[in-house]
Motif scaffolding. Structure first.
Motif: not given
Length: 132
Positions: A58-61, A71-72, A86-91, A107-110
């Motif tokens: 997915w892609r989140t805007e 997620v697999t 696996v996440l790629e975050y672009f703040p 940390r929040r994601t874990r």
């Protein structure tokens, strides 16, 4: 079962601490309300790829950043599945970039992933499934 529970996006609000609300717009688009410190953020997620029982990408805007994620699900036995996220975050914005330096989002994601694991292990079965 882990895949089936993951696709119940509306239930993430009760499974995690960071998600306040999820509304499904259509088969591929969901609107998320998440809590960041003392404020709420709105995000629009679009599923870009979905292979039932295997993978969701997915892609989140949002106003404060973009996330690309996948997620697999890897079966290891009859009642055992490895879930890889696996996440790629672009703040975008001072608060988000500062949080990124301190790895707050990771940390929040874990923590939320551990809550998801606990829910799946304790419930014994998924509430439903979405095959997209």
């Amino acid at each position: 079962m882990a895949y089936d529970q993951w696709t119940q996006f509306e239930e993430f609000a009760s499974l995690t601490k960071g998600v306040v609300n999820v509304d499904t717009e259509d088969d591929a688009v969901t609107n998320w309300q998440v809590k960041v410190a003392k404020s709420n953020r709105s995000l629009k997620a679009t599923i870009t790829e979905q292979i039932p029982d295997e993978r969701i990408a997915w892609r989140t805007e949002g106003d404060k950043g973009t996330v690309k994620g996948v997620v697999t699900f890897h079966p290891l036995g009859d009642r055992l599945t490895r879930v890889l996220l696996v996440l790629e975050y672009f703040p975008q914005g001072f608060f988000e970039k500062t949080g990124n330096i301190w790895r707050a989002q990771g940390r929040r994601t874990r923590h939320d992933l551990k809550l998801f694991r606990k829910t799946v292990m304790m419930s014994g079965e998924a509430t439903d499934a979405w095959r997209g």
